[in-house]
Design a protein around this motif. Sequence first.
Motif, PDB file in Angstrom:
ATOM      1  N   VAL A   5      -0.380  -4.147  -4.744  1.00 30.45           N
ATOM      2  CA  VAL A   5      -0.116  -2.713  -4.622  1.00 30.45           C
ATOM      3  C   VAL A   5      -0.033  -2.312  -3.147  1.00 30.45           C
ATOM      4  O   VAL A   5       0.832  -1.524  -2.761  1.00 30.45           O
ATOM      5  N   GLY A   6      -0.904  -2.873  -2.324  1.00 29.91           N
ATOM      6  CA  GLY A   6      -0.866  -2.580  -0.899  1.00 29.91           C
ATOM      7  C   GLY A   6       0.443  -3.012  -0.256  1.00 29.91           C
ATOM      8  O   GLY A   6       1.004  -2.300   0.583  1.00 29.91           O
ATOM      9  N   SER A   7       0.947  -4.175  -0.656  1.00 30.60           N
ATOM     10  CA  SER A   7       2.230  -4.652  -0.131  1.00 30.60           C
ATOM     11  C   SER A   7       3.364  -3.725  -0.524  1.00 30.60           C
ATOM     12  O   SER A   7       4.252  -3.431   0.279  1.00 30.60           O
ATOM     13  N   LEU A   8       3.345  -3.269  -1.772  1.00 27.73           N
ATOM     14  CA  LEU A   8       4.376  -2.350  -2.241  1.00 27.73           C
ATOM     15  C   LEU A   8       4.327  -1.036  -1.468  1.00 27.73           C
ATOM     16  O   LEU A   8       5.356  -0.533  -1.003  1.00 27.73           O
ATOM     17  N   VAL A   9       3.141  -0.497  -1.292  1.00 31.71           N
ATOM     18  CA  VAL A   9       2.986   0.765  -0.562  1.00 31.71           C
ATOM     19  C   VAL A   9       3.392   0.582   0.901  1.00 31.71           C
ATOM     20  O   VAL A   9       4.089   1.428   1.477  1.00 31.71           O
ATOM     21  N   PHE A  10       2.989  -0.522   1.507  1.00 31.34           N
ATOM     22  CA  PHE A  10       3.358  -0.781   2.900  1.00 31.34           C
ATOM     23  C   PHE A  10       4.874  -0.883   3.059  1.00 31.34           C
ATOM     24  O   PHE A  10       5.450  -0.335   4.009  1.00 31.34           O
ATOM     25  N   GLY A  11       5.531  -1.575   2.130  1.00 29.29           N
ATOM     26  CA  GLY A  11       6.990  -1.682   2.187  1.00 29.29           C
ATOM     27  C   GLY A  11       7.664  -0.338   2.031  1.00 29.29           C
ATOM     28  O   GLY A  11       8.637  -0.024   2.727  1.00 29.29           O
ATOM     29  N   PHE A  12       7.153   0.482   1.124  1.00 35.56           N
ATOM     30  CA  PHE A  12       7.713   1.822   0.927  1.00 35.56           C
ATOM     31  C   PHE A  12       7.568   2.665   2.186  1.00 35.56           C
ATOM     32  O   PHE A  12       8.514   3.321   2.624  1.00 35.56           O
TER      33      PHE A  12
END
Length: 90
Positions: A5-12
């Motif tokens: 989830v952190g990776s997804l949020v960081f990418g966004f």
Amino acid sequence: MFLLVGSLVFGFVAARWELVPKKWNKRVNGLGNLALVFLLFSMGISLGSHPDLKTALPSLGLKALILSVGTIMGSVFLVWLAARIRRPEN
């Protein structure tokens, strides 16, 4: 789970704040598709090498079918809903 989830949020956030150069957009799309294909391939290998899968498949068949169809229909509906919210029709 936090890492995913952190990776997804960081990418966004990185894309939203334009921290990634615009010329990478085409490459990122291709890289995402390649990663998805690799993920599906590795899941297929994992499922195919499971020794008890063949014996459990008849009892799991209907449940798996219902869950798969429900997941697909839910995903399609949410993408449709998000597209309508983002671009309302005139």
